[in-house]
Motif scaffolding. Structure first.
Motif, mmCIF file in Angstrom:
data_model
loop_
_atom_site.group_PDB
_atom_site.id
_atom_site.type_symbol
_atom_site.label_atom_id
_atom_site.label_comp_id
_atom_site.label_asym_id
_atom_site.label_seq_id
_atom_site.Cartn_x
_atom_site.Cartn_y
_atom_site.Cartn_z
ATOM 1 N N ARG A 64 -4.769 9.028 1.238
ATOM 2 C CA ARG A 64 -5.814 7.996 0.716
ATOM 3 C C ARG A 64 -5.975 8.350 -0.619
ATOM 4 N N THR A 92 -17.231 -7.383 6.457
ATOM 5 C CA THR A 92 -15.847 -7.386 6.169
ATOM 6 C C THR A 92 -15.467 -6.426 5.551
ATOM 7 N N ASP A 93 -13.833 -6.224 5.401
ATOM 8 C CA ASP A 93 -13.240 -5.379 4.584
ATOM 9 C C ASP A 93 -12.199 -6.163 3.330
ATOM 10 N N LYS A 118 0.580 -1.137 0.078
ATOM 11 C CA LYS A 118 -0.055 -0.159 -0.152
ATOM 12 C C LYS A 118 0.947 1.305 -0.058
ATOM 13 N N ASP A 125 -13.101 0.106 9.140
ATOM 14 C CA ASP A 125 -11.743 -0.646 9.161
ATOM 15 C C ASP A 125 -10.577 0.188 9.486
ATOM 16 N N GLY A 126 -11.264 1.484 10.076
ATOM 17 C CA GLY A 126 -10.056 2.466 10.735
ATOM 18 C C GLY A 126 -9.640 3.325 9.679
ATOM 19 N N ARG A 127 -10.221 3.347 8.449
ATOM 20 C CA ARG A 127 -9.821 4.328 7.341
ATOM 21 C C ARG A 127 -11.326 4.933 6.693
ATOM 22 N N GLU A 134 -9.896 -5.519 2.058
ATOM 23 C CA GLU A 134 -8.348 -5.517 1.961
ATOM 24 C C GLU A 134 -8.115 -6.472 3.208
ATOM 25 N N HIS A 144 -8.712 -5.927 6.224
ATOM 26 C CA HIS A 144 -8.366 -5.219 7.681
ATOM 27 C C HIS A 144 -9.299 -5.568 8.618
ATOM 28 N N GLU A 145 -8.959 -5.321 9.909
ATOM 29 C CA GLU A 145 -9.903 -5.767 10.931
ATOM 30 C C GLU A 145 -10.884 -4.691 10.893
ATOM 31 N N VAL A 146 -12.295 -4.771 11.373
ATOM 32 C CA VAL A 146 -13.327 -4.149 11.496
ATOM 33 C C VAL A 146 -13.848 -3.856 12.631
ATOM 34 N N ASP A 163 -8.160 1.474 -2.414
ATOM 35 C CA ASP A 163 -8.652 1.206 -0.861
ATOM 36 C C ASP A 163 -10.212 1.168 -0.956
#
Length: 855
Positions: free
Chosen positions: A7, A52-53, A2, A104-106, A55, A57-59, A14
């Motif tokens: 972003r 889900t994400d 990445k 997902d944090g973003r 990529e 990533h943890e959600v 993303d």
């Protein structure tokens, strides 16, 4: 890789996270079309957000509400688990809008969803027009509708449907309700009646159709009360109050006198009409049309009957003055006699208030007192002439007959308790004869005195002051001495109360009694002696003039006096004393009681020396002083070789005055004794030869009996063990048998001490005899027997007895199990008896020889 820049700047895109859409029947996803029941318990996990994400990533998950809205749920950001935190109520809020989010944090994605709250049967039906009060005319026809009940249940489905019922009771049984519409009707065939019931209370139940609540089927219901007031209608005739009616006309009544007042009221009490009274065709009595007061129209002496049944009519009056419905009742009018005469007692000569009678005591029970002629009368009529008779006086000796009288009766008095009519208790009896009216308000009464004079009869026997008498008299009392005075009383009067005394019985020979005074005294020639007889008992009899009598027992004790001195069997006694053993003397006092017959002993004089002996003052035992242990000490004190003493012993009683007697006791002292101890001392006592022989015979008999018992027991044991064969006998040749032998006790001893010593292995079983020097007149010799141990049944030839030398042979059968010694020429008893006699004779001879040798 990445990009590290902002972003959207980089070579790789993303993408934002997103929720899974699993449909309305899934318990995870995005809450699409999700619904839950309002009875879900608080704290329950109801759903799980799932997304889900792209990529990988943890959600994180989020859940929020519109501003001002109640927050019913809470979500775990990591797991997405949604938990119910507030109680749901569909009736207040049937849907809840929530905003769910995933990031997902973003990038963060938010969605608005609606959660539907499903109904549970948690609401009761609610009455809309209850409780209520209604008015219904009593003339309403049966089957008519009178009220419509409305109830609403906020639940949906079957839980929201309402069905109506009536609570069953006796007052609501005349009503019915439509279960679906709630319309309340009067049952067919039933009619309201204001006169019976003015108000009805009907309990109505509204019940829902049931539904699920907390996983169980539940039905809910509500209760409400409908009050029905019945409106009165003019349909009931007047009714009289307080029936039945009774009136009275008295002999002193006058025309116009009020007899009775009737009262009636309209049966339609809700709207009553006025009442008018009238009589049905009667010219004797009149009535006030407004008040209902019945009066007398003619004088009482013109009334031809005692009872009149008068018909009274009460009619309703309409507002127009027209007579309407009416009611009829009967008034019973009695012509009454006036109670103006009290009861009166009459004798033979007219009215009388005292009656007297003389009779003997204790007449038979049930007897009529015929000397009393009493009549009682009440001049009134009917109930005014009815009265009771009572007899009031001491106890229940008499009773009166009859107890209830109408107008007039002859009074009879009967004896009920004969025993209580006792001249000794009552010389005369006084009673009150009472007559009291029963059913009148005046309660008139009359009294008469009944006086009964009792005459005495001989109905009592003399009675002693005590059941027994105890007397004491000294034995030296002269003839004719008074012993005791007895007293008996006869409560009867005259000659029947005079008492005459006499005595009889086996113990009355020495006594006489004065017939009039009851003084018991001794015969003039009687000589009482307590030593001959100290107790007398006999009976004394008290008798009246007709022979009625009573008995008492007399116990006479003759008191002992000290009139006998102590006495020895012989004034000269001869004793032999072995050093260490006492010698006993005894005197006897013929007095009967203590202390006259208690004897004390004392040594008054001793020759040749006074300081050798002591005597027990109570028992008369004479013994050497404690420091004298041998003959040498005695010889050293007296300086003589003579071992013979003469003692003057006094026996004195303890009576008052005291008497005494003396005797001379000659005592020979020796220190000769057998090695066996007390046995040897016993054997050399020449005063007891028969006791020695008896002891030896008894010991030998005991040994023979023990041997027989052991042999019998051995035989029975072998018999039970089947060792007896009667058809077979085994004979064994007897071995040579040594004759029984014993050491010659008459051989010459090496020393003076061993002259009379017998070795223990040659002696009989030890016999211990206490106080071997007792007199011949003393029989209470205490012997302690120490027999040899009992022999056992032998299976081999037994060892020789401990008191014989040599070997004894036995015949031992092998089959019959009988153990028997070989017959001897002479019995064992003869040999032992001969030996013992020889031993005793030799010992006596040696003692006499030694006494003669002493200078």
């Amino acid at each position: 890789m990445k990009p590290t820049g902002p972003r959207g700047v980089g070579t790789q895109a993303d993408f934002a996270p997103y929720f899974y859409d699993n449909g309305p029947y899934s318990n995870n996803g995005n809450l699409a079309l999700f619904s839950l029941s309002e009875d879900m318990p608080v704290g329950t996990q109801i759903y799980c957000l799932n997304g889900t994400d792209p990529e990988g990533h943890e959600v994180r998950y989020g859940l929020s509400f519109d501003p001002g809205s109640k927050e019913y749920f809470r979500v775990d950001p990591r797991s997405g688990n949604i938990t119910l935190v507030e109680k749901l109520d569909r009736e207040k809020q049937d849907s809840i809008d929530v905003i769910i989010s995933i990031t997902d944090g973003r990038s963060k994605v938010m969605e608005r969803v609606t959660i539907f709250v499903m109904d549970a049967n948690d609401e009761k039906p609610d009455f809309q027009n209850m409780p209520a009060i209604i008015d219904v005319l009593e003339t309403t026809e049966s089957g008519s509708s009178i009220f419509k009940v409305e109830a609403v249940d906020k639940d949906t489905g079957s839980g929201g449907s309402v069905t109506y019922y009536l609570q069953v009771n006796t007052k609501s049984s005349m009503f019915a309700i439509d279960r679906h519409s709630g319309v309340l009707r009067i049952k067919f065939g039933e009619m309201l009646d204001y006169e019976k019931t003015k108000t009805h209370f009907v309990t109505i139940i509204a019940k829902d159709g049931g539904g699920n609540f907390n996983g169980k089927e539940q039905f809910l219901s509500s209760f409400a009360t409908l009050t029905i007031n019945v409106i009165d209608a003019q349909d009931t005739p007047p009714s009289f109050i307080g029936t039945p009616y009774f009136g009275y006309v008295y002999e002193i009544s006058t025309p116009g006198s009020e007899i009775f007042t009737v009262s009636a009221e309209d049966g339609d009490v809700g709207n009553p009409n006025p009442i008018r009274y009238s009589l049905d065709e009667d010219a004797v009595f009149g009535i006030n049309t407004t008040t209902g007061c019945i009066t007398l129209l003619i004088p009482p002496n013109y009334l031809k009957r005692e009872v009149f049944n008068v018909k009274v009519r009460a009619s309703e009056v309409s507002p127009e003055g027209r007579l309407m419905d009416y009611g009829v009742t009967t008034v019973v009018i009695r012509v009454m006699d006036l109670n103006n005469n009290p009861p009166t007692f009459y004798g033979e000569n007219g009215p009388q208030n005292m009656f007297e009678l003389t009779m003997y005591e204790h007449p038979p029970e049930g007897e009529i007192l015929r000397g009393l002629k009493v009549t009682v009368n009440d001049s009134d009529q009917g109930a005014n002439a009815k009265f009771n008779l009572k007899l009031i006086g001491p106890g229940r000796m008499l009773r009166v007959v009859p107890q209830t009288v109408l107008n007039e009766a002859q009074v009879t008095i009967l004896v009920e308790d004969s025993a209580a009519m006792d001249y000794e208790k009552h010389h005369f009896l006084t009673y009150k004869l009472l007559a009291v009216e029963i059913d009148t308000s005046e309660r008139f009464s009359a009294t008469a005195d009944i006086v009964i004079h009792l005459l005495d009869t001989n109905d009592n026997a003399p009675k002693f002051s005590s059941d027994y008498y105890i007397a004491r008299i000294p034995e030296n009392s002269p003839g004719g001495s008074n012993v005791v005075s007895v007293t008996a009383v006869d409560p009867d009067s005259g000659p029947w109360g005079e008492v005459k005394y006499s005595i009889y019985g086996s113990g009355a020979d020495l006594f006489l009694i004065q017939p009039a005074s009851g003084i018991i005294y001794t015969q003039p020639w009687a000589s009482l002696d307590a030593e001959v007889k100290s107790k007398y008992n006999f009976y004394v009899k008290a008798e009246d003039a007709e022979g009625k009598y009573n008995l008492a027992e007399v116990f006479v004790t003759v008191l002992d006096l000290n009139d006998h001195p102590p006495a020895f069997n012989n004034n000269f006694l001869q004793k032999t004393m072995v050093i260490g053993a006492p010698v006993k003397i005894e005197a006897v006092d013929d007095d009967a009681e203590i202390p006259n017959n208690v004897i004390e002993y004392a040594i008054m004089k001793a020759e040749p020396d006074n300081n050798i002996f002591d005597i027990d003052t109570d028992t008369g035992e004479i013994k050497l002083k404690s420091y004298i242990k041998s003959m040498a000490i005695i010889q050293n004190i007296t300086k003589k070789r003579d071992c013979s003493w003469s003692l003057v012993v006094q026996a004195r009683d303890r009576g008052q005055p005291s008497f005494s007697t003396t005797a001379v006791v000659k005592i020979d002292i020796t220190e000769t004794h057998l090695k066996g101890g007390p046995l040897g001392s016993f054997l050399i006592n020449r005063n007891n030869p028969m006791q020695i022989i008896g002891m030896l015979v008894g010991l030998i008999s005991l040994m023979v009996i023990v041997t027989i018992i052991i042999s019998t027991a051995t035989f029975m044991r072998n018999k039970r063990s089947n060792r007896i064969l009667p058809n077979r006998r085994v004979r064994r040749r007897p071995r040579s048998q040594n004759l029984w032998s014993f050491r010659n006790p008459f051989r010459k001893s090496e020393t003076q001490r061993e002259k009379f010593r017998i070795k223990e292995d040659e002696m009989e079983p030890e016999v211990i005899v206490e106080n071997v020097n007792y007199n011949n007149n003393i029989s209470n010799v205490v012997r302690h027997w120490c027999p040899p141990p009992p022999p056992c049944a032998p299976s081999l030839p037994p060892p020789p007895p401990s008191y014989f030398h040599g070997e004894r042979h036995w015949t031992v059968p092998t089959v019959s199990a009988a153990v028997a010694p070989k017959p001897r020429k002479k019995p064992l008893l003869e040999r032992q008896d001969t030996m013992n006699k020889a031993l005793v004779s030799e010992l006596k001879m040696r003692l006499e020889r030694r006494r003669m040798m002493v200078p």
